[in-house]
Design a protein around this motif. Structure first.
Motif, mmCIF file in Angstrom:
data_model
loop_
_atom_site.group_PDB
_atom_site.id
_atom_site.type_symbol
_atom_site.label_atom_id
_atom_site.label_comp_id
_atom_site.label_asym_id
_atom_site.label_seq_id
_atom_site.Cartn_x
_atom_site.Cartn_y
_atom_site.Cartn_z
ATOM 1 N N GLN A 1 68.994 115.712 54.003
ATOM 2 C CA GLN A 1 69.733 114.968 52.989
ATOM 3 C C GLN A 1 69.604 115.646 51.623
ATOM 4 N N LEU A 2 68.396 116.095 51.300
ATOM 5 C CA LEU A 2 68.182 116.767 50.016
ATOM 6 C C LEU A 2 68.935 118.086 49.938
ATOM 7 N N LEU A 3 68.973 118.814 51.036
ATOM 8 C CA LEU A 3 69.754 120.052 51.054
ATOM 9 C C LEU A 3 71.229 119.755 50.825
ATOM 10 N N THR A 4 71.714 118.696 51.435
ATOM 11 C CA THR A 4 73.108 118.288 51.259
ATOM 12 C C THR A 4 73.371 117.884 49.810
ATOM 13 N N LEU A 5 72.371 117.314 49.156
ATOM 14 C CA LEU A 5 72.512 116.891 47.767
ATOM 15 C C LEU A 5 72.390 118.054 46.781
ATOM 16 N N PRO B 1 65.880 125.285 49.485
ATOM 17 C CA PRO B 1 64.708 125.257 50.362
ATOM 18 C C PRO B 1 63.379 125.446 49.614
ATOM 19 N N PHE B 2 63.354 126.316 48.600
ATOM 20 C CA PHE B 2 62.095 126.516 47.879
ATOM 21 C C PHE B 2 61.691 125.243 47.125
ATOM 22 N N GLN B 3 62.669 124.430 46.711
ATOM 23 C CA GLN B 3 62.344 123.168 46.050
ATOM 24 C C GLN B 3 61.737 122.181 47.033
ATOM 25 N N LEU B 4 62.242 122.176 48.257
ATOM 26 C CA LEU B 4 61.673 121.299 49.279
ATOM 27 C C LEU B 4 60.248 121.712 49.620
ATOM 28 N N GLU B 5 59.994 123.013 49.627
ATOM 29 C CA GLU B 5 58.635 123.492 49.867
ATOM 30 C C GLU B 5 57.689 123.031 48.764
ATOM 31 N N THR C 1 57.006 119.322 49.168
ATOM 32 C CA THR C 1 56.076 119.160 50.288
ATOM 33 C C THR C 1 54.659 119.532 49.878
ATOM 34 N N LYS C 2 54.520 120.646 49.190
ATOM 35 C CA LYS C 2 53.193 121.102 48.768
ATOM 36 C C LYS C 2 52.567 120.134 47.768
ATOM 37 N N ASP C 3 53.383 119.622 46.837
ATOM 38 C CA ASP C 3 52.864 118.656 45.872
ATOM 39 C C ASP C 3 52.379 117.378 46.552
ATOM 40 N N ALA C 4 53.097 116.940 47.572
ATOM 41 C CA ALA C 4 52.771 115.684 48.242
ATOM 42 C C ALA C 4 51.633 115.809 49.248
ATOM 43 N N THR C 5 51.506 116.989 49.871
ATOM 44 C CA THR C 5 50.545 117.113 50.974
ATOM 45 C C THR C 5 49.444 118.142 50.734
ATOM 46 N N GLY C 6 49.652 119.025 49.761
ATOM 47 C CA GLY C 6 48.685 120.089 49.528
ATOM 48 C C GLY C 6 48.966 121.335 50.339
ATOM 49 N N THR C 7 50.013 121.294 51.157
ATOM 50 C CA THR C 7 50.359 122.430 52.011
ATOM 51 C C THR C 7 51.859 122.412 52.296
ATOM 52 N N THR C 8 52.388 123.551 52.696
ATOM 53 C CA THR C 8 53.791 123.579 53.113
ATOM 54 C C THR C 8 53.913 123.450 54.635
ATOM 55 N N ASN C 9 52.786 123.556 55.343
ATOM 56 C CA ASN C 9 52.757 123.419 56.798
ATOM 57 C C ASN C 9 52.397 121.972 57.139
ATOM 58 N N ILE C 10 53.406 121.184 57.497
ATOM 59 C CA ILE C 10 53.163 119.755 57.720
ATOM 60 C C ILE C 10 52.698 119.408 59.127
ATOM 61 N N GLU C 11 52.588 120.391 59.980
ATOM 62 C CA GLU C 11 52.239 120.116 61.373
ATOM 63 C C GLU C 11 50.866 119.474 61.534
ATOM 64 N N ASN C 12 49.943 119.760 60.635
ATOM 65 C CA ASN C 12 48.579 119.274 60.796
ATOM 66 C C ASN C 12 48.164 118.224 59.768
ATOM 67 N N ILE C 13 49.130 117.634 59.043
ATOM 68 C CA ILE C 13 48.762 116.616 58.070
ATOM 69 C C ILE C 13 48.561 115.275 58.768
ATOM 70 N N ASN C 14 47.773 114.407 58.144
ATOM 71 C CA ASN C 14 47.529 113.096 58.740
ATOM 72 C C ASN C 14 48.668 112.131 58.393
ATOM 73 N N SER C 15 48.631 110.958 58.974
ATOM 74 C CA SER C 15 49.706 109.988 58.799
ATOM 75 C C SER C 15 49.829 109.519 57.348
ATOM 76 N N ALA C 16 48.715 109.382 56.648
ATOM 77 C CA ALA C 16 48.771 108.942 55.250
ATOM 78 C C ALA C 16 49.512 109.968 54.395
ATOM 79 N N ARG C 17 49.223 111.239 54.604
ATOM 80 C CA ARG C 17 49.924 112.291 53.844
ATOM 81 C C ARG C 17 51.395 112.362 54.247
#
Length: 69
Positions: A15-19, A23-27, A30-46
């Motif tokens: 949706q954000l890409l459509t808006l 891609p670098f902004q989405l990264e 993601t990094k600001d919210a989770t501390g990483t750009t690799n979301i595969e190993n984040i917990n449910s709270a993150r």
């Protein structure tokens, strides 16, 4: 993190890409919210925090876009 988290995150990113986000902004979001750009190993709270952040940017973009008309 569950598969439903992953699917929702990907849907929100699309949706954000459509808006007009890049891609670098989405990264960065993601990094600001989770501390990483690799979301595969984040917990449910993150994952939930990332989802909230992505929704915030979607709402912001829609409000910003509608005021420019």
């Amino acid at each position: 993190m569950t598969n439903s988290h992953i699917l929702l995150i990907e849907e929100l990113k699309e949706q954000l890409l459509t808006l007009g986000y890049y891609p670098f902004q989405l990264e960065e979001i993601t990094k600001d919210a989770t501390g990483t750009t690799n979301i595969e190993n984040i917990n449910s709270a993150r994952a939930n925090y990332l989802i909230s952040s992505l929704k915030f940017y979607i709402n912001f973009s829609k409000c910003s876009f509608s005021t420019k008309k």
